[in-house]
Design an enzyme around this catalytic site. Structure first.
Site, short mmCIF file in Angstrom:
data_model
loop_
_atom_site.label_atom_id
_atom_site.label_comp_id
_atom_site.label_asym_id
_atom_site.label_seq_id
_atom_site.Cartn_x
_atom_site.Cartn_y
_atom_site.Cartn_z
N CYS A 74 -3.29 1.54 6.71
CA CYS A 74 -3.39 1.01 8.08
C CYS A 74 -3.92 2.07 9.03
O CYS A 74 -4.46 1.74 10.09
CB CYS A 74 -2.03 0.51 8.54
SG CYS A 74 -0.76 1.76 8.40
N SER A 115 5.46 -8.60 -3.69
CA SER A 115 5.62 -9.01 -5.09
C SER A 115 4.61 -8.30 -5.99
O SER A 115 4.74 -8.32 -7.21
CB SER A 115 5.44 -10.52 -5.23
OG SER A 115 6.35 -11.16 -4.38
N GLU A 166 -10.44 -5.47 10.06
CA GLU A 166 -9.90 -4.38 9.25
C GLU A 166 -10.49 -4.47 7.84
O GLU A 166 -10.41 -5.52 7.20
CB GLU A 166 -8.38 -4.54 9.20
CG GLU A 166 -7.65 -3.35 8.66
CD GLU A 166 -6.14 -3.58 8.62
OE1 GLU A 166 -5.69 -4.74 8.58
OE2 GLU A 166 -5.41 -2.57 8.61
N ASN A 210 0.82 -1.23 0.00
CA ASN A 210 0.00 0.00 0.00
C ASN A 210 0.85 1.28 0.00
O ASN A 210 0.42 2.30 -0.52
CB ASN A 210 -1.03 -0.01 1.14
CG ASN A 210 -0.41 -0.09 2.50
OD1 ASN A 210 0.73 -0.48 2.64
ND2 ASN A 210 -1.18 0.28 3.51
N SER A 212 0.19 -7.32 7.52
CA SER A 212 -0.98 -7.77 8.29
C SER A 212 -0.56 -8.36 9.63
O SER A 212 0.56 -8.88 9.79
CB SER A 212 -1.74 -8.82 7.48
OG SER A 212 -0.90 -9.94 7.26
N GLU A 215 8.68 3.36 14.31
CA GLU A 215 9.44 3.76 13.12
C GLU A 215 9.41 5.28 13.02
O GLU A 215 8.44 5.92 13.46
CB GLU A 215 8.84 3.14 11.87
CG GLU A 215 9.03 1.64 11.84
CD GLU A 215 8.72 1.02 10.49
OE1 GLU A 215 9.44 0.11 10.11
OE2 GLU A 215 7.75 1.46 9.84
N GLU A 241 4.92 -3.46 12.39
CA GLU A 241 3.89 -2.43 12.13
C GLU A 241 2.75 -3.16 11.46
O GLU A 241 2.82 -3.47 10.27
CB GLU A 241 4.44 -1.32 11.23
CG GLU A 241 5.60 -0.53 11.83
CD GLU A 241 5.20 0.31 13.04
OE1 GLU A 241 4.00 0.40 13.35
OE2 GLU A 241 6.11 0.87 13.67
P1 NAP Z 1 0.66 -8.91 4.13
O1 NAP Z 1 -0.08 -9.91 3.34
O2 NAP Z 1 0.91 -9.22 5.56
O3 NAP Z 1 2.03 -8.66 3.34
C1 NAP Z 1 3.04 -7.77 3.80
C2 NAP Z 1 4.39 -8.25 3.32
O4 NAP Z 1 4.64 -9.53 3.86
C3 NAP Z 1 4.52 -8.38 1.81
O5 NAP Z 1 5.85 -8.09 1.43
C4 NAP Z 1 4.24 -9.85 1.59
O6 NAP Z 1 4.81 -10.28 0.39
C5 NAP Z 1 4.93 -10.42 2.80
N1 NAP Z 1 4.49 -11.77 3.17
C6 NAP Z 1 3.33 -12.39 2.87
N2 NAP Z 1 3.35 -13.66 3.35
C7 NAP Z 1 4.55 -13.82 3.95
C8 NAP Z 1 5.17 -14.93 4.61
N3 NAP Z 1 4.57 -16.11 4.75
N4 NAP Z 1 6.42 -14.75 5.10
C9 NAP Z 1 7.04 -13.58 4.95
N5 NAP Z 1 6.52 -12.50 4.34
C10 NAP Z 1 5.27 -12.62 3.85
O7 NAP Z 1 -0.02 -7.49 4.14
P2 NAP Z 1 -0.51 -6.67 2.89
O8 NAP Z 1 -1.81 -7.25 2.49
O9 NAP Z 1 0.57 -6.57 1.90
O10 NAP Z 1 -0.70 -5.23 3.53
C11 NAP Z 1 -1.86 -4.89 4.22
C12 NAP Z 1 -1.68 -4.97 5.70
O11 NAP Z 1 -0.54 -4.20 6.10
C13 NAP Z 1 -2.84 -4.39 6.46
O12 NAP Z 1 -3.18 -5.22 7.53
C14 NAP Z 1 -2.31 -3.06 6.97
O13 NAP Z 1 -2.95 -2.56 8.10
C15 NAP Z 1 -0.88 -3.36 7.20
N6 NAP Z 1 -0.08 -2.15 7.18
C16 NAP Z 1 0.40 -1.67 8.35
C17 NAP Z 1 1.14 -0.51 8.38
C18 NAP Z 1 1.70 0.00 9.68
O14 NAP Z 1 2.61 0.81 9.62
N7 NAP Z 1 1.20 -0.41 10.84
C19 NAP Z 1 1.40 0.19 7.18
C20 NAP Z 1 0.89 -0.32 5.99
C21 NAP Z 1 0.15 -1.51 6.00
P3 NAP Z 1 3.87 -10.57 -0.91
O15 NAP Z 1 3.00 -9.37 -1.13
O16 NAP Z 1 4.89 -10.78 -1.97
O17 NAP Z 1 3.07 -11.79 -0.61
#
Ligand code: NAP
Length: 496
Positions: A303, A197, A399, A171, A248, A476, A269
């Site tokens: 987020c 990715s 969420e 995002n 997530s 951060e 985060e």
């Molecule tokens: P996500 O599915 O958790 O993915 C985040 C990152 O983790 C991506 O690089 C993803 O790679 C990687 N990932 C996925 N499965 C993994 C595994 N088994 N082992 C290691 N890494 C893995 O989250 P998202 O859908 O991309 O982002 C949305 C979430 O991020 C929401 O819950 C949001 O609230 C949170 N977020 C939090 C903040 C904060 O600062 N608190 C900021 C932005 C977003 P791939 O995409 O290549 O699978």
């Protein structure tokens, strides 16, 4: 342009850039672009059209392990530089990012879909972390302790922790990389970055600029490929001393467990479920304006996005009507047309909006605006306002991560605070009231890492960004953000 990157350039987008070399479909390890030895790639698509933008190299677990070797080899040299020298190199990286802003924003729109004005804003935000930590790099050791022991001199040092693994979401594909990497590099750590990715090109472009800035080979590696394949070797390897993840809560917990075996420092985060409280004494016009920003920035995929709007019953009807009216005016379209709302990232995200809307309506909510997939295309969900959403609706606890707002009335301040806190998340809470004593009371009582009072935009490089409860660990940005990448060493010297 090098023949390697030319070979991998997606012709359509590259032709639109001032500096086509910034668009790189390869990983960056040890200072140079890397394809997977197997030739494996992952397709990257444009959410606006669903069409392929290009591909990104999909490295293997063995290649991911080799990247740790590079980062470890680079560590002695990078951490051994004078802080001033690291600062100068980071400052060059900042200058190059600013110079390349327009291209970086264009790349981001192609892979992420966000409106171009938001993409430009994100590049400025991303650059601000590099600028801030270029300055902070000069002052890692400022603590001095008066000795508590006779004839002894006491010192406390902050030392770079070692290799840092940085895992970032789609995002904010640029700012999440620099918020982590600039802090880690400033502290003297070397980095392994795994970008999502779905949005790898923002990160590989930063790697191209890092090389030009003089960040030494191996100090900033962008390792692309299937997430679990790349990241699991990092969690297992004792040389990786810090793991910083944004994404997530579910994946954050998985990485927490995986990192236990090597007892890493963790910065997590994670998700949020922000309450947006509006009291009867608030400036209603401003509350509506800020509510639009808090819900619909990044098309709701933020987020910090407000998920629950809890409104004083005395102004509830008025707020609902004005908020729905403002929402209905928001424009929808592809990012390059600079609408208010762009496409969502993927079909799963659209499905989540649909589920949350259907569930709330089945439980008695009213739809005041939007409510369905837009005619613009299958990944466009209309900005939506749901009123009278009951506490047991899914959207009140899960969420949503999209452009659907859930509204409900409250009767007392105590009830509003209790409902705001009734969540496993604790990232940010928004509060609208003009009563200074209530501002103080509520700010104390809200169990969140950040509280935004009468405004929405509160983030920036100098502030400690982060959440409580299952929204994460550590902070951060700010000085704290750099300290997450350091070890504390206490030295006590006898001088008698
Ligand atoms: P996500 O599915 O958790 O993915 C985040 C990152 O983790 C991506 O690089 C993803 O790679 C990687 N990932 C996925 N499965 C993994 C595994 N088994 N082992 C290691 N890494 C893995 O989250 P998202 O859908 O991309 O982002 C949305 C979430 O991020 C929401 O819950 C949001 O609230 C949170 N977020 C939090 C903040 C904060 O600062 N608190 C900021 C932005 C977003 P791939 O995409 O290549 O699978």
């Amino acid at each position: 342009m090098s023949s390697l990157s030319a070979k991998y350039l997606p012709p359509g987008l590259a032709a639109e850039l001032n500096d086509p070399e910034l668009l790189c479909q390869l990983a960056h390890v040890a200072g140079s672009p890397r394809a997977a030895a197997s030739g494996a790639v992952i397709e990257v698509t444009d959410p606006a059209t669903g069409e392929a933008v290009g591909t990104i190299a999909s490295l293997s677990a063995a290649e991911s392990r080799a990247a740790i070797d590079s980062a470890q080899e680079a560590f002695a040299g990078w951490s051994g530089l004078l802080p001033q020298e690291r600062s100068t190199i980071l400052r060059r990286w900042y200058d190059l990012i600013v110079e390349a802003s327009e291209d970086l924003a264009r790349i981001m729109v192609a892979e992420q879909g966000k409106p171009i004005a938001e993409a430009r804003g994100e590049i400025a935000y991303a650059a601000s972390f590099v600028e801030f930590f270029a300055e902070e790099a000069k002052r890692p050791n400022i603590e001095s302790v008066t000795s508590h022991l006779p004839d002894a001199e006491v010192e406390v040092w902050r030392e770079p922790a070692g290799v840092a693994a940085l895992i970032t979401p789609w995002n904010f594909p640029s700012a999440m990389v620099t918020r982590k990497a600039a802090a880690a590099l400033a502290a003297g750590c070397t980095c392994l970055v795994h970008p999502s990715s779905q949005t790898p090109y923002s990160a590989t472009a930063l790697a191209v600029l890092a090389v030009r800035a003089g960040i030494p080979a191996g100090a900033f590696n962008v390792v692309t490929g299937a997430a679990a394949t790349i990241v699991e070797p990092w969690t297992e390897d004792p040389r990786v001393r810090v793991l910083s993840f944004t994404g997530s809560t579910e994946i954050g917990k998985l990485l927490y467990r995986q990192s236990a075996g090597t007892v890493k420092h963790l910065v997590l985060e994670l998700g949020g479920h922000a309450p947006f409280l509006v009291f009867a004494d608030a400036d209603l016009d401003r509350a509506v304006e800020e509510a639009i920003k808090a819900k619909f920035a990044t098309s709701g995929q933020d987020c910090l996005g407000a998920n629950r709007f809890l409104i004083d019953r005395r102004i509830y009807d008025s707020f609902c009507a004005r908020f729905a009216e403002a929402t209905a005016k928001l424009t929808i379209g592809p990012g390059m047309t600079n609408p208010d709302i762009g496409p969502l990232m993927n079909a799963a995200s659209v499905e989540k909006q649909r589920t949350h809307v259907a569930d709330a309506l089945a439980k008695g909510a009213r739809c005041l605006a939007g409510g369905k997939v837009d005619a613009e295309g299958p990944l466009y969900f209309q900005p939506t306002v749901l009123a009278d959403v009951p506490a047991d609706a899914l959207i009140m606890t899960e969420e949503t991560f999209g452009p659907v707002a859930a509204l409900a009335p409250f009767d007392t301040e105590a009830e509003a605070i209790a409902r705001a806190n009734a969540t496993e998340y604790g990232l940010i809470a928004y509060l609208h009231t003009m009563d200074p004593r209530r501002i103080y009371r509520a700010s104390r009582q809200l169990q969140f890492g950040m509280v935004a009072v009468n405004r929405t935009k509160v983030t920036g490089a100098p502030i400690p960004f982060g959440g409580t409860k299952q929204s994460g660990l550590g902070r951060e940005g700010a000085r704290l953000g750099m300290e997450e990448f350091t070890e504390v060493k206490y030295v006590c010297r006898d001088w008698a």
